[in-house]
Structure formats: structure tokens, C-alpha cells
Design an enzyme around this catalytic site. Structure first.
Site, PDB file in Angstrom:
ATOM      1  N   LEU A  33       3.172  31.557  39.609  1.00  7.30           N
ATOM      2  CA  LEU A  33       3.010  32.509  40.716  1.00  7.30           C
ATOM      3  C   LEU A  33       2.111  33.688  40.335  1.00  7.30           C
ATOM      4  O   LEU A  33       2.114  34.147  39.200  1.00  7.30           O
ATOM      5  CB  LEU A  33       4.388  33.043  41.131  1.00  7.30           C
ATOM      6  N   HIS A  34       1.351  34.143  41.325  1.00  7.39           N
ATOM      7  CA  HIS A  34       0.533  35.355  41.154  1.00  7.39           C
ATOM      8  C   HIS A  34       0.720  36.231  42.381  1.00  7.39           C
ATOM      9  O   HIS A  34       1.499  35.875  43.292  1.00  7.39           O
ATOM     10  CB  HIS A  34      -0.937  34.975  40.914  1.00  7.39           C
ATOM     11  N   HIS A  37       0.894  34.641  45.883  1.00  6.30           N
ATOM     12  CA  HIS A  37       2.184  34.064  46.290  1.00  6.30           C
ATOM     13  C   HIS A  37       3.165  35.175  46.656  1.00  6.30           C
ATOM     14  O   HIS A  37       3.910  35.058  47.621  1.00  6.30           O
ATOM     15  CB  HIS A  37       2.812  33.263  45.128  1.00  6.30           C
ATOM     16  N   GLN A  61       0.388  14.798  45.579  1.00  9.04           N
ATOM     17  CA  GLN A  61      -0.855  15.404  46.064  1.00  9.04           C
ATOM     18  C   GLN A  61      -1.941  15.476  44.991  1.00  9.04           C
ATOM     19  O   GLN A  61      -3.011  16.014  45.230  1.00  9.04           O
ATOM     20  CB  GLN A  61      -0.588  16.772  46.689  1.00  9.04           C
ATOM     21  N   GLN A 154      -6.045  23.259  53.791  1.00 11.51           N
ATOM     22  CA  GLN A 154      -4.610  22.949  53.781  1.00 11.51           C
ATOM     23  C   GLN A 154      -3.916  23.631  54.960  1.00 11.51           C
ATOM     24  O   GLN A 154      -3.057  23.042  55.619  1.00 11.51           O
ATOM     25  CB  GLN A 154      -3.993  23.399  52.458  1.00 11.51           C
ATOM     26  N   SER A 187      -3.815  30.186  40.599  1.00 18.82           N
ATOM     27  CA  SER A 187      -3.114  29.839  39.346  1.00 18.82           C
ATOM     28  C   SER A 187      -4.106  29.269  38.333  1.00 18.82           C
ATOM     29  O   SER A 187      -3.912  29.380  37.130  1.00 18.82           O
ATOM     30  CB  SER A 187      -2.032  28.795  39.613  1.00 18.82           C
ATOM     31  N   ARG A 188      -5.186  28.660  38.832  1.00 20.75           N
ATOM     32  CA  ARG A 188      -6.173  28.045  37.935  1.00 20.75           C
ATOM     33  C   ARG A 188      -7.007  29.074  37.179  1.00 20.75           C
ATOM     34  O   ARG A 188      -7.626  28.744  36.169  1.00 20.75           O
ATOM     35  CB  ARG A 188      -7.121  27.144  38.722  1.00 20.75           C
TER      36      ARG A 188
HETATM   37  O1  PAF Z   1      -0.507  25.124  48.148  1.00 18.34           O
HETATM   38  C1  PAF Z   1       0.299  24.593  47.354  1.00 18.34           C
HETATM   39  O2  PAF Z   1       0.697  25.182  46.346  1.00 18.34           O
HETATM   40  C2  PAF Z   1       0.824  23.187  47.651  1.00 18.34           C
HETATM   41  O3  PAF Z   1      -0.158  22.388  48.212  1.00 18.34           O
HETATM   42  C3  PAF Z   1       2.093  23.188  48.512  1.00 18.34           C
HETATM   43  C4  PAF Z   1       1.849  23.741  49.899  1.00 18.34           C
HETATM   44  C5  PAF Z   1       3.190  23.991  47.822  1.00 18.34           C
HETATM   45  C6  PAF Z   1       2.618  21.748  48.690  1.00 18.34           C
HETATM   46  O4  PAF Z   1       2.929  21.162  47.470  1.00 18.34           O
END
Ligand code: PAF
Length: 283
Positions: A33-34, A37, A61, A154, A187-188
Site C-alpha cells: 500500500l501507498h 491506496h 489477473q 480498469q 507499488s511498482r
Molecule cells: O488494482 C488492483 O490492485 C487490482 O487489479 C484489484 C482491483 C485489487 C483486483 O485484484
């Protein structure tokens, strides 16, 4: 903060809260987390009575096993950050808990928005996102859910999923947070070397150059200029950079002045690290 690992326990807890008339906010994450988030957690805390944050590195994913293996896990730091925010529930299911029949992704047709850009470069990625987000929304049944605009494509996919399958849930899309030099928080970024971190700032500079000149040049000129800003940096390699329609992600062309608004989408390799960013531009 309560930490819950099973669906059954989470549903028992949430059913009690719902019976007491409490509203539920849901923030899905994959951890590491940053501040980006945390801004979603803060928004959920302000908008609802109970905030559930999930940390689950969703295997379905990732189209590439080494990307999944490299994904940063920072459980102790994440726990501390969420507790500091007074997040109500941290939901940390196992892969078996989420996928009792094995990590299988559903294949539903959401059209072009799942096939272009991230969908093209990471085949099957959005099937995995749609699968896991659907599972979470079915388990938690929140009133509101919170996503970051950093993952623009997304957000668009989730917006379509929610309007098709969960119309009772309100989707909140929160602005991308950037460091003092404009780099989108991700996070990357933790994987970037010091000089790469500085060079990566050219990505947002390129996007903001388009915003600044919107309406003054053709789309082709704006894209070329933005590409040049990025290409000046040795460690950066553009995967895609396009100016698109906000809703269907079709690539725009011609005079920018003929469009009231658009979204610039980009993915850029910075050394080994793949960064994505986007910016909404308007007249
Ligand atoms: O954005 C993300 O971190 C992921 O794609 C999510 C929405 C948590 C689904 O795994």
C-alpha cells in the site's frame, strides 16, 4: 481493525453490521500500500460506516508467472498503515478461499475496452480482474466501492461490470496521487533504481504537455511531442501512448480542438519496470 481471512467470517460480521443499519465501503487492493491506496481508504471512511479493505494478490489477473512472483508483499507494513487509518476490516483471503475450485477466470464479453492497451499487452488480465472483483462484490455486497483513476482502463471495465451486474453498488473513482515531481504513485515504483525514479518523471511530464497544448495542435503532433519527451530518457521505452475516447478507448486523430475531452493512456518500461499512467485532458 479486525483482520478476517475467511468469507464466512466476513459475511457473518457484515450481516450483523448491515442489520444495525451500517453502510459498507469496499476498497480492493493487492497490498504494498501507498498514499494512493490510503486516499481510497480515507474516502471510504468518510462515505460509509464500515470500510473493508481487501489485500489479495489475485493470480488470475497475471498473464505472466514471473510478474506474479515478483509482486511485492509487505503484509506487516500494510497492516500498520491500515490500522493507522482506522480501517474497520482487513480482509486477507487465501487463494483457496477465493478460488476453491482452483484459480479459474470467467470469460465474459466486455467488448473492446478489455481487448486494447492493457488487454492487448496482458492477454487475459481483465478476465482475471472481472472475476476477482465480481467475487469480492458478491461476498461483501458493499454500498460503495472505491478505485483509483491510476488504472483508468480498469476503472472503465469495473464501471461496465458494476452497471451490468451490480447496479445497486456506487462506484467512486478517485484521482491519481503523484509525487512532488509528478510521478504517479504505484507499488511498482519501489522497484525503480534512483536514476530510473528521476527519469520516470518524464512520463507525467509528457502527459501534462498534452493537457497544456490541448486544442492548439493536432492529436498526432501532441502525441509526437509527448513521445519525444519520454524518448529523451535513456531508461524509458514506450509501449503505447495514445489519446483516446473516454468511454470506448477508441484512438482519436485530427484536430484536438474538435474534441471537448479525451484520455491519454500510456505504458512505459523504465528499465525492467512497467509503469502505466493516464491523464484526462479537456478544453
Ligand atoms: O488494482 C488492483 O490492485 C487490482 O487489479 C484489484 C482491483 C485489487 C483486483 O485484484
Amino acid at each position: 481493525m479486525i483482520v478476517i481471512k475467511t468469507t464466512k467470517e466476513l459475511q457473518n460480521y457484515l450481516n450483523g453490521q448491515k442489520r444495525d443499519g451500517k453502510t459498507i465501503g469496499f476498497v480492493p487492493t493487492m497490498g504494498a500500500l501507498h498514499e494512493g491506496h490510503l486516499s481510497l481508504i480515507k474516502k471510504s471512511m468518510a462515505e460509509t460506516d464500515i470500510t473493508v479493505c481487501s489485500i489479495f494478490v489475485n493470480p488470475t489477473q497475471f498473464n505472466n508467472i514471473s510478474d506474479l512472483e515478483k509482486y511485492p508483499i509487505k503484509s506487516a507494513e500494510d497492516f500498520k498503515l491500515l490500522a493507522q487509518q482506522n480501517c474497520t476490516v482487513l480482509f486477507m483471503p487465501s487463494v483457496l478461499e477465493m478460488y476453491p475450485n482452483g484459480p479459474i477466470k470467467n470469460k465474459e464479453d466486455y467488448g473492446n475496452i478489455t481487448k486494447v492497451f492493457e488487454g492487448e499487452k496482458r492477454p487475459g488480465h481483465f478476465d482475471g480482474v472481472i472475476t476477482v472483483v465480481s467475487l469480492f462484490l458478491e461476498i461483501i455486497k458493499p454500498n460503495k466501492t472505491f478505485f483509483g483513476q491510476k488504472d483508468y482502463q480498469q476503472c472503465l471495465v469495473v464501471k461496465n461490470l458494476i452497471s451490468k451486474k451490480f447496479p445497486e453498488i456506487s462506484l467512486f473513482i478517485e484521482p491519481t496521487l503523484r509525487n512532488e515531481n509528478g510521478l504517479a504513485l504505484s507499488s511498482r515504483n519501489a522497484h525503480l533504481l534512483k536514476n530510473e525514479l528521476t527519469e520516470a518523471e518524464a512520463v507525467s511530464k509528457a502527459l501534462f504537455s498534452i493537457k497544456l497544448n490541448w486544442g492548439l495542435n493536432t492529436i498526432e503532433q501532441l502525441v509526437e511531442n509527448a513521445r519525444n519527451i519520454i524518448n529523451e530518457k535513456k531508461s524509458l521505452k514506450i509501449e503505447y501512448l495514445n489519446i483516446c475516447n473516454l468511454n470506448d478507448l477508441s484512438v482519436l486523430s485530427g484536430n484536438s480542438s474538435s474534441y471537448n475531452e479525451a484520455v491519454v493512456l500510456t505504458a512505459v518500461f523504465c528499465g525492467e519496470v512497467r509503469l502505466i499512467d493516464n491523464l484526462i485532458v479537456y478544453k
